[in-house]
Design an enzyme around this catalytic site. Structure first.
Site, short mmCIF file in Angstrom:
data_model
loop_
_atom_site.label_atom_id
_atom_site.label_comp_id
_atom_site.label_asym_id
_atom_site.label_seq_id
_atom_site.Cartn_x
_atom_site.Cartn_y
_atom_site.Cartn_z
N CYS A 126 1.82 -6.24 2.65
CA CYS A 126 1.55 -5.17 1.66
C CYS A 126 1.25 -3.82 2.31
O CYS A 126 1.54 -2.77 1.72
CB CYS A 126 0.43 -5.58 0.72
SG CYS A 126 -1.04 -6.19 1.51
N HIS A 133 -3.31 0.20 -1.64
CA HIS A 133 -3.47 0.55 -0.23
C HIS A 133 -3.00 2.01 -0.05
O HIS A 133 -1.97 2.41 -0.60
CB HIS A 133 -2.60 -0.32 0.68
CG HIS A 133 -3.08 -1.74 0.83
ND1 HIS A 133 -4.27 -2.20 0.34
CD2 HIS A 133 -2.50 -2.80 1.46
CE1 HIS A 133 -4.41 -3.49 0.66
NE2 HIS A 133 -3.34 -3.87 1.34
C1 2RA Z 1 -4.56 -7.39 3.38
N1 2RA Z 1 -2.29 -6.99 4.01
O1 2RA Z 1 -4.59 -6.31 2.78
C2 2RA Z 1 -3.27 -7.98 3.80
C3 2RA Z 1 -2.84 -9.01 2.81
N2 2RA Z 1 -1.49 -9.41 2.96
O2 2RA Z 1 -5.55 -8.03 3.67
#
Ligand code: 2RA
Length: 348
Positions: free
Chosen positions: A129, A254
Site C-alpha cells: 500500500c 498513507h
Molecule cells: C503497512 N504497508 O502500512 C503496510 C501494510 N501492507 O503497515
C-alpha cells in the site's frame, strides 16, 4: 458467461473494503464467492446488495473459480495461492509472498497494465500500500521526464497494520483524550501501557519511525518494499531509492513526501499539466488558498492526490511533491479489483 470471482480473506480490513468496491464498480462478475478462515465460515456479508455466505478456505472452495483475489497473511498466500492457480484460477495476490518473484508480474493498471499478461505461475501480485499510494503519480511523471532517483518519506496510517492497528489507535486515543499528556518524557507511553498493538511505540500523540520488520543494516521491510517494488513496477531495476517509513496517528490514507530527480530539467507547469491529466491522479495544489491534500479529505476516495508541487531549490531536474492515497482502496482493494478486471477482460 461472466467469470466467477473468489475473494479470499473477505472478512479482513481490506476484504471489507473490497466488498464495497465490488458493489460500487461496473459489475463484470458472475458468481462472487467469499472465502475466509474456517472460523469466519457461515458468516453472511453484503456484496452487490445481496447477503453472501462465507465459505471456509479449502481446495474445493476454488472449484469453478476463474479469478481469485487474495488478501491474507504472507504464509497463507504462499500455501493457498498455488492451490488456487493449480485449480485453474488466476490469482491476484495482495500479500508480500510473490511480489519480487521474477515469474510473478507486479501490476498497477495505470502504470504497467501490459505486465499482467505474462504470468507463468498463474499469479499476479498487487503492490504494497505504501508503494501504491505514490506510484500512479510517479509513473505519469516518469513517462514524460524519465525518473533517475527517488527520496521519499512516508506518513502511514494505522489501518495499514489491519484491524488491530485501527483498534490500537482508537484505544490509545481514548486513554489520552482530554488529558495534558504529551508534555513530559514518557507520559504518553505510561498512559498507553501495554496497549501498543502491532506498533513498537505509542502511536497516539506520536509519530513512530518504523513499519514492518527488521531487515539488514537497520532497514525496515516496509522501506525495502517501497524500493524494490517501485523499481519493478517502473521497470528501472537500478533506480536509486532512499526511503524512511513512519507511522502516524491517522486511521486511513498513507501520505508521502517525494523528492524525484529526472533525466533533464523539469518545469512545475509541465509537471502540473501531467498530474492534472493523468488517469487516477488528482492535482490539489493551491497553497495560497490553503489547498493541498490531507488524509482527512482523501479517505474513502479512489485517486492518488498530489499537492505542494515545487521544483527543487537546488536542482532544476528534481521535483518535490506531497502525495496522499487511501491505503485500503487504491493501496489495496481497488488496485486488486482493477487487476482482476484486466484479467476478466481477457477471459470474456
Ligand atoms: C503497512 N504497508 O502500512 C503496510 C501494510 N501492507 O503497515
Amino acid at each position: 458467461v461472466r467469470p466467477t470471482l473468489a475473494v479470499v480473506g473477505a472478512t479482513g480490513a481490506v476484504g471489507m473494503v473490497m466488498l464495497q468496491i465490488l458493489s460500487q464498480r461496473a459489475d463484470v462478475w458472475g458468481e462472487i464467492r467469499l472465502i475466509a478462515s474456517p472460523r469466519s465460515a457461515g458468516r453472511k456479508l453484503a456484496v452487490r446488495g445481496e447477503q453472501v455466505e462465507v465459505v471456509a478456505l479449502t481446495e474445493e472452495a476454488f472449484d469453478g473459480v476463474d479469478i481469485a483475489m487474495f488478501d491474507v497473511p504472507d504464509e497463507v498466500a504462499e500455501r493457498w495461492a498455488p492451490v488456487a492457480a493449480a485449480k485453474g484460477a488466476v490469482v491476484v495476490d495482495n500479500s508480500g509472498a510473490f511480489r519480487m518473484d521474477p515469474d510473478v508480474p507486479l501490476v498497477v493498471p495505470e502504470v504497467n497494465p501490459h505486465a499482467v499478461r505474462t504470468r507463468p505461475r498463474g499469479i499476479v501480485s498487487n503492490p504494497n500500500c505504501t508503494t501504491l499510494s505514490m506510484i500512479v503519480a510517479l509513473g505519469a511523471l516518469h513517462a514524460e521526464f524519465g525518473l533517475r532517483e527517488l527520496v521519499v518519506s512516508s506518513y502511514q496510517a494505522v489501518s495499514g497494520a489491519g484491524r488491530a492497528g485501527v483498534e490500537t489507535l482508537r484505544q490509545q486515543l481514548s486513554l489520552v483524550a482530554g488529558t495534558e499528556l504529551g508534555t513530559t518524557p514518557g507520559d504518553v507511553r505510561r498512559a498507553v501501557g501495554d496497549h501498543t498493538g502491532p506498533f513498537p511505540e505509542p502511536v497516539a500523540l506520536n509519530v513512530v519511525p518504523w513499519a514492518g520488520s527488521l531487515r539488514e543494516d537497520g532497514w525496515s521491510s516496509e522501506e525495502m518494499k517501497v524500493r524494490d517494488e517501485s523499481r519493478k513496477i517502473l521497470g528501472l531495476p537500478k533506480l536509486p531509492v532512499a526511503v524512511t517509513c513512519v507511522r502516524v496517528p491517522v486511521i486511513t490514507v498513507h501520505s508521502l513526501t517525494v523528492h524525484a530527480r529526472f533525466q533533464d530539467e523539469v518545469t512545475v507547469d509541465k509537471a502540473r499539466e501531467i498530474l492534472a491529466t493523468a488517469p487516477g491522479v488528482v492535482l490539489c495544489d493551491d497553497p495560497a488558498a490553503g489547498e493541498f491534500p490531507t488524509p482527512a479529505d482523501v479517505v474513502g476516495t479512489d485517486p492518488t492526490w498530489v499537492g505542494r508541487v515545487r521544483r527543487a531549490l537546488d536542482d532544476p531536474t528534481a521535483l518535490e511533491l506531497f502525495v496522499c492515497g487511501d491505503n485500503l482502496r487504491k493501496g489495496a482493494a481497488l488496485n486488486t479489483a482493477q487487476i482482476a478486471e484486466l484479467v476478466a477482460a481477457e477471459l470474456v
